[in-house]
Design a protein around this motif. Structure first.
Motif, mmCIF file in Angstrom:
data_model
loop_
_atom_site.group_PDB
_atom_site.id
_atom_site.type_symbol
_atom_site.label_atom_id
_atom_site.label_comp_id
_atom_site.label_asym_id
_atom_site.label_seq_id
_atom_site.Cartn_x
_atom_site.Cartn_y
_atom_site.Cartn_z
ATOM 1 N N ASP A 22 0.793 -1.235 -0.084
ATOM 2 C CA ASP A 22 0.099 0.050 0.011
ATOM 3 C C ASP A 22 0.957 1.345 -0.187
ATOM 4 O O ASP A 22 0.674 2.433 -0.549
ATOM 5 N N TYR A 23 1.824 1.244 0.560
ATOM 6 C CA TYR A 23 3.102 2.207 0.603
ATOM 7 C C TYR A 23 4.225 1.582 0.897
ATOM 8 O O TYR A 23 4.208 0.473 1.589
ATOM 9 N N HIS A 24 5.191 2.136 0.736
ATOM 10 C CA HIS A 24 6.522 1.688 1.326
ATOM 11 C C HIS A 24 7.949 3.012 1.494
ATOM 12 O O HIS A 24 7.207 4.055 0.749
ATOM 13 N N VAL A 25 8.728 2.600 2.228
ATOM 14 C CA VAL A 25 9.590 3.830 2.662
ATOM 15 C C VAL A 25 10.867 3.408 2.618
ATOM 16 O O VAL A 25 11.233 2.542 3.078
ATOM 17 N N ILE A 26 11.748 4.199 2.090
ATOM 18 C CA ILE A 26 13.259 3.938 1.853
ATOM 19 C C ILE A 26 14.147 5.297 2.228
ATOM 20 O O ILE A 26 13.333 6.425 2.366
ATOM 21 N N CYS A 27 15.092 5.035 2.398
ATOM 22 C CA CYS A 27 16.229 5.860 2.747
ATOM 23 C C CYS A 27 17.285 6.375 1.481
ATOM 24 O O CYS A 27 17.701 5.380 0.963
ATOM 25 N N ILE A 28 17.314 7.512 1.144
ATOM 26 C CA ILE A 28 18.178 7.628 -0.072
ATOM 27 C C ILE A 28 19.384 8.688 0.320
ATOM 28 O O ILE A 28 19.006 9.492 0.856
ATOM 29 N N GLN A 29 20.735 8.277 0.190
ATOM 30 C CA GLN A 29 21.863 9.270 0.612
ATOM 31 C C GLN A 29 22.447 9.824 -0.623
ATOM 32 O O GLN A 29 23.187 8.682 -1.571
ATOM 33 N N VAL A 30 22.658 10.899 -0.681
ATOM 34 C CA VAL A 30 23.564 11.528 -1.680
ATOM 35 C C VAL A 30 25.082 11.345 -1.541
ATOM 36 O O VAL A 30 25.300 11.314 -0.411
ATOM 37 N N ASN A 31 25.907 11.199 -2.514
ATOM 38 C CA ASN A 31 27.278 11.076 -2.318
ATOM 39 C C ASN A 31 27.990 12.302 -2.932
ATOM 40 O O ASN A 31 27.935 12.438 -4.040
ATOM 41 N N GLN A 32 28.141 13.203 -1.840
ATOM 42 C CA GLN A 32 28.856 14.374 -2.342
ATOM 43 C C GLN A 32 30.387 14.380 -3.123
ATOM 44 O O GLN A 32 30.854 15.166 -3.776
ATOM 45 N N GLY A 33 30.828 13.096 -2.972
ATOM 46 C CA GLY A 33 32.060 12.636 -3.383
ATOM 47 C C GLY A 33 32.116 12.267 -4.689
ATOM 48 O O GLY A 33 33.295 11.871 -5.331
ATOM 49 N N GLY A 34 31.044 12.221 -5.507
ATOM 50 C CA GLY A 34 30.948 11.652 -7.072
ATOM 51 C C GLY A 34 30.148 10.635 -7.305
ATOM 52 O O GLY A 34 29.990 10.352 -8.332
ATOM 53 N N GLY A 35 30.214 9.782 -6.336
ATOM 54 C CA GLY A 35 29.517 8.323 -6.452
ATOM 55 C C GLY A 35 28.011 8.424 -6.654
ATOM 56 O O GLY A 35 27.557 9.714 -6.376
ATOM 57 N N PRO A 36 27.266 7.451 -7.006
ATOM 58 C CA PRO A 36 26.054 7.591 -7.180
ATOM 59 C C PRO A 36 25.326 7.442 -5.835
ATOM 60 O O PRO A 36 25.899 7.173 -4.790
ATOM 61 N N PRO A 37 24.022 8.215 -5.743
ATOM 62 C CA PRO A 37 22.981 8.103 -4.644
ATOM 63 C C PRO A 37 23.014 6.638 -4.169
ATOM 64 O O PRO A 37 23.001 5.803 -4.837
ATOM 65 N N GLN A 38 22.880 6.489 -2.697
ATOM 66 C CA GLN A 38 22.676 4.897 -2.411
ATOM 67 C C GLN A 38 21.307 4.862 -1.717
ATOM 68 O O GLN A 38 20.778 5.772 -0.976
ATOM 69 N N VAL A 39 20.639 3.749 -2.072
ATOM 70 C CA VAL A 39 19.212 3.469 -1.487
ATOM 71 C C VAL A 39 19.482 2.383 -0.308
ATOM 72 O O VAL A 39 19.890 1.531 -0.438
ATOM 73 N N TRP A 40 18.862 2.885 0.947
ATOM 74 C CA TRP A 40 18.850 1.924 2.124
ATOM 75 C C TRP A 40 17.404 1.483 2.061
ATOM 76 O O TRP A 40 16.450 2.232 2.664
ATOM 77 N N ASP A 41 17.155 0.285 1.781
ATOM 78 C CA ASP A 41 15.825 -0.410 1.729
ATOM 79 C C ASP A 41 16.150 -1.859 2.556
ATOM 80 O O ASP A 41 16.539 -2.710 2.330
ATOM 81 N N LEU A 42 15.517 -1.691 3.983
ATOM 82 C CA LEU A 42 15.637 -2.732 4.708
ATOM 83 C C LEU A 42 14.717 -4.025 4.359
ATOM 84 O O LEU A 42 14.930 -4.774 5.143
ATOM 85 N N ASP A 43 13.970 -3.935 3.622
ATOM 86 C CA ASP A 43 12.991 -4.940 2.905
ATOM 87 C C ASP A 43 13.404 -5.328 1.761
ATOM 88 O O ASP A 43 12.694 -6.288 1.201
#
Length: 231
Positions: free
Chosen positions: A87-108
């Protein structure tokens, strides 16, 4: 977070700079993804994985008007491809200001933890998979420092009409906002296509100012975080 009645089942650092983390080091209560992500954000900050104030992390609610969003590679699925209808889901996205791609933290997710945003989109959102319009995903992106101050849940959404738990609650106390609010989860998960904006100048301003962040469509997700990383 609960499975829709039409879901598959009622079952329960990945860049050069950031190695894969042990998901078991993070709190996880099935079907309470909003609280799991709240605690994950706090731990990322206290453990020094994110900035101490959380300025490099964002909470992302995924839903739509129908509360039916398909996502792949989810642990709760009993299908080989891991697809499930939340019905809905929640994740965290972290930006990498050092040049790498953003990272997705999905516990599920069964993907690497965290996963680079491009591969997460490809493997979990699967934009190439053509969906009926009823299943189009919308994304509410909230800056973590604002979310950690403002979010509240007394878990009322997880009780049936007789007051019984539909899923066992987490062992910790319910989360209250700094202003004393005890429940506002619905304000985050009520998402409609009419809320979405394509004006990126407006999006970037509102993202850092609005309690409920901004709503975007799935084809804007990678572009938004690419622009955030460049700031």
């Amino acid at each position: 977070m609960v499975l829709d009645s039409k879901g598959a089942d009622q079952g329960e650092k990945s860049t050069m700079e950031q190695p894969t983390s042990d998901v078991s080091h993070f709190h996880h209560t099935p079907f309470y993804c909003e609280e799991n992500v709240y605690l994950l954000c706090k731990k990322l900050c206290t453990d020094g994985i994110a900035n101490a104030e959380g300025s490099d992390i964002f909470v992302v609610f995924i839903s739509n008007e129908n509360k039916q969003v398909p996502l792949w590679n989810q642990k709760a699925s009993h299908r080989a491809d891991g697809v499930i209808l939340w019905d809905y889901h929640v994740i965290c996205i972290q930006v990498n200001q050092g040049g790498g791609p953003p990272q997705v933290w999905d516990l599920d997710s069964s993907l690497p933890f965290p996963s680079p945003l491009p591969s997460y989109i490809s493997e979990t959102i699967r934009p190439s998979f053509k969906l009926f319009s009823d299943f189009n995903r919308l994304f509410r992106v909230v800056h973590a420092p604002i979310f950690l101050r403002s979010f509240a849940s007394d878990r009322r959404h997880m009780k049936d009409s007789d007051g019984n738990w539909m899923q066992e609650p987490p062992p910790h106390d319910p989360i209250a906002a700094e202003d004393g609010t005890v429940h506002n989860l619905n304000e985050y998960i009520d998402i409609s296509a009419g809320d979405a904006t394509t004006d990126f100048c407006s999006i970037k301003h509102e993202l850092y100012a609005q309690k409920h962040g901004v709503v975007i469509k799935e084809n804007q997700l990678e572009e938004l975080f690419s622009q955030i990383a460049l700031q």
